[in-house]
Design an enzyme around this catalytic site. Sequence first.
Site, PDB file in Angstrom:
ATOM      1  N   GLY A  17      57.107  78.181 -20.743  1.00 58.98           N
ATOM      2  CA  GLY A  17      58.188  78.053 -21.716  1.00 58.98           C
ATOM      3  C   GLY A  17      57.723  77.889 -23.152  1.00 58.98           C
ATOM      4  O   GLY A  17      58.476  77.392 -23.997  1.00 58.98           O
ATOM      5  N   SER A  18      56.510  78.375 -23.469  1.00 53.99           N
ATOM      6  CA  SER A  18      56.067  78.203 -24.864  1.00 53.99           C
ATOM      7  C   SER A  18      56.873  79.099 -25.811  1.00 53.99           C
ATOM      8  O   SER A  18      57.124  78.728 -26.961  1.00 53.99           O
ATOM      9  CB  SER A  18      54.563  78.458 -25.009  1.00 53.99           C
ATOM     10  OG  SER A  18      54.265  79.819 -24.841  1.00 53.99           O
ATOM     11  N   ASN A  19      57.314  80.258 -25.339  1.00 54.82           N
ATOM     12  CA  ASN A  19      58.175  81.097 -26.203  1.00 54.82           C
ATOM     13  C   ASN A  19      59.547  80.456 -26.377  1.00 54.82           C
ATOM     14  O   ASN A  19      60.112  80.480 -27.476  1.00 54.82           O
ATOM     15  CB  ASN A  19      58.313  82.514 -25.623  1.00 54.82           C
ATOM     16  CG  ASN A  19      57.143  83.394 -25.998  1.00 54.82           C
ATOM     17  OD1 ASN A  19      57.012  83.803 -27.152  1.00 54.82           O
ATOM     18  ND2 ASN A  19      56.255  83.634 -25.046  1.00 54.82           N
ATOM     19  N   LYS A  97      61.389  87.927 -12.743  1.00 55.22           N
ATOM     20  CA  LYS A  97      62.249  88.625 -11.789  1.00 55.22           C
ATOM     21  C   LYS A  97      62.990  89.736 -12.526  1.00 55.22           C
ATOM     22  O   LYS A  97      63.403  89.532 -13.668  1.00 55.22           O
ATOM     23  CB  LYS A  97      63.240  87.635 -11.175  1.00 55.22           C
ATOM     24  CG  LYS A  97      64.199  88.267 -10.212  1.00 55.22           C
ATOM     25  CD  LYS A  97      64.890  87.259  -9.331  1.00 55.22           C
ATOM     26  CE  LYS A  97      65.982  87.893  -8.467  1.00 55.22           C
ATOM     27  NZ  LYS A  97      65.651  89.142  -7.806  1.00 55.22           N
ATOM     28  N   ILE A  99      65.859  91.990 -13.761  1.00 56.28           N
ATOM     29  CA  ILE A  99      67.276  91.685 -13.988  1.00 56.28           C
ATOM     30  C   ILE A  99      68.132  92.706 -13.228  1.00 56.28           C
ATOM     31  O   ILE A  99      67.895  93.913 -13.321  1.00 56.28           O
ATOM     32  CB  ILE A  99      67.600  91.750 -15.500  1.00 56.28           C
ATOM     33  CG1 ILE A  99      66.733  90.756 -16.278  1.00 56.28           C
ATOM     34  CG2 ILE A  99      69.079  91.483 -15.762  1.00 56.28           C
ATOM     35  CD1 ILE A  99      66.978  89.313 -15.946  1.00 56.28           C
ATOM     36  N   ASN A 113      63.209  91.229 -24.202  1.00 53.83           N
ATOM     37  CA  ASN A 113      62.080  90.633 -23.493  1.00 53.83           C
ATOM     38  C   ASN A 113      60.887  90.642 -24.434  1.00 53.83           C
ATOM     39  O   ASN A 113      60.835  91.449 -25.372  1.00 53.83           O
ATOM     40  CB  ASN A 113      61.755  91.467 -22.249  1.00 53.83           C
ATOM     41  CG  ASN A 113      60.580  90.905 -21.466  1.00 53.83           C
ATOM     42  OD1 ASN A 113      60.480  89.700 -21.252  1.00 53.83           O
ATOM     43  ND2 ASN A 113      59.677  91.772 -21.033  1.00 53.83           N
ATOM     44  N   HIS A 115      56.672  91.032 -24.401  1.00 51.47           N
ATOM     45  CA  HIS A 115      55.577  91.488 -23.539  1.00 51.47           C
ATOM     46  C   HIS A 115      54.256  91.290 -24.294  1.00 51.47           C
ATOM     47  O   HIS A 115      54.171  91.616 -25.487  1.00 51.47           O
ATOM     48  CB  HIS A 115      55.779  92.964 -23.189  1.00 51.47           C
ATOM     49  CG  HIS A 115      54.761  93.477 -22.227  1.00 51.47           C
ATOM     50  ND1 HIS A 115      54.820  93.228 -20.873  1.00 51.47           N
ATOM     51  CD2 HIS A 115      53.620  94.191 -22.421  1.00 51.47           C
ATOM     52  CE1 HIS A 115      53.780  93.776 -20.273  1.00 51.47           C
ATOM     53  NE2 HIS A 115      53.030  94.372 -21.194  1.00 51.47           N
ATOM     54  N   ASP A 156      59.793  97.295 -18.516  1.00 49.41           N
ATOM     55  CA  ASP A 156      58.982  97.389 -19.752  1.00 49.41           C
ATOM     56  C   ASP A 156      59.162  98.698 -20.515  1.00 49.41           C
ATOM     57  O   ASP A 156      58.283  99.104 -21.268  1.00 49.41           O
ATOM     58  CB  ASP A 156      57.482  97.216 -19.440  1.00 49.41           C
ATOM     59  CG  ASP A 156      57.145  95.797 -19.015  1.00 49.41           C
ATOM     60  OD1 ASP A 156      57.934  94.879 -19.317  1.00 49.41           O
ATOM     61  OD2 ASP A 156      56.093  95.617 -18.381  1.00 49.41           O
ATOM     62  N   GLU A 185      53.160  86.001 -30.313  1.00 47.95           N
ATOM     63  CA  GLU A 185      54.493  86.031 -29.698  1.00 47.95           C
ATOM     64  C   GLU A 185      55.399  84.958 -30.298  1.00 47.95           C
ATOM     65  O   GLU A 185      56.595  85.174 -30.511  1.00 47.95           O
ATOM     66  CB  GLU A 185      54.387  85.784 -28.190  1.00 47.95           C
ATOM     67  CG  GLU A 185      53.707  86.898 -27.427  1.00 47.95           C
ATOM     68  CD  GLU A 185      53.660  86.620 -25.930  1.00 47.95           C
ATOM     69  OE1 GLU A 185      54.640  86.100 -25.377  1.00 47.95           O
ATOM     70  OE2 GLU A 185      52.619  86.900 -25.313  1.00 47.95           O
TER      71      GLU A 185
END
Length: 211
Positions: A17-19, A97, A99, A113, A115, A156, A185
């Site tokens: 959860g750092s983002n 997971k 979506i 998202n 990446h 992606d 990021e």
Amino acid sequence: MSATSALNIAVFASGNGSNLAAIARAIATGNLPRCRITVVLSNNSKAGALGIAREYGIPALHCSAKQFSSEPDFDHALLQHLRAHDVNFIALAGYMKKIGAPVITKFSNRIVNIHPALLPAFGGKGMYGIHVHEAVIASGAKESGATVHMVDDEYDRGPIVLQRRIALHHNESIATLAARVLAVEHELYPEALRLFAEGRVTVVDHKVIVA
Ligand code: GRF
């Protein structure tokens, strides 16, 4: 939902959860106006992201497909949570997971998202976590970076919103590359969300146009 309304964001996260923390910090410090995270959803009850959400006073829910008898039931539950928290935008941040189609359809062009590489290179199935940085180093690439992209039904492959590149160091290790990309990021994701909050993003012919 209007493209220019304020963002009520659901962050989906399975890991550290750092983002999520970077986005929550940007909002808390006034650097991400017109955005709030109304719920954090994780398919992993042990995700650090759930603890970070609670630190910021954000509702944090564990919702896993394993709790349901079918994928459609799981998607239905996700949509109910999103409605209950008035969500109009979804940010995936280390969500492990795929979506489901019902959520993608309902939030068309409203899911992003992040990446840890420069898509379209080093993306797709199996390209997650440390595998991405291993592949970058093994390829001999001189640059890597981070990409924020729209999420559609192909892994992606959604239109790219923002990218930032970094040069690889001589003898770069997987660990140093992973850490340096993650730091990128943490700046890039709030920047990308700001573009959506300012109503500056449109998607035309599978490409993102930033006004
Ligand atoms: C990040 O590297 C992101 O690019 C990838 O998953 C990782 C999540 O890290 N999709 P964190 O949980 O935000 O620390």
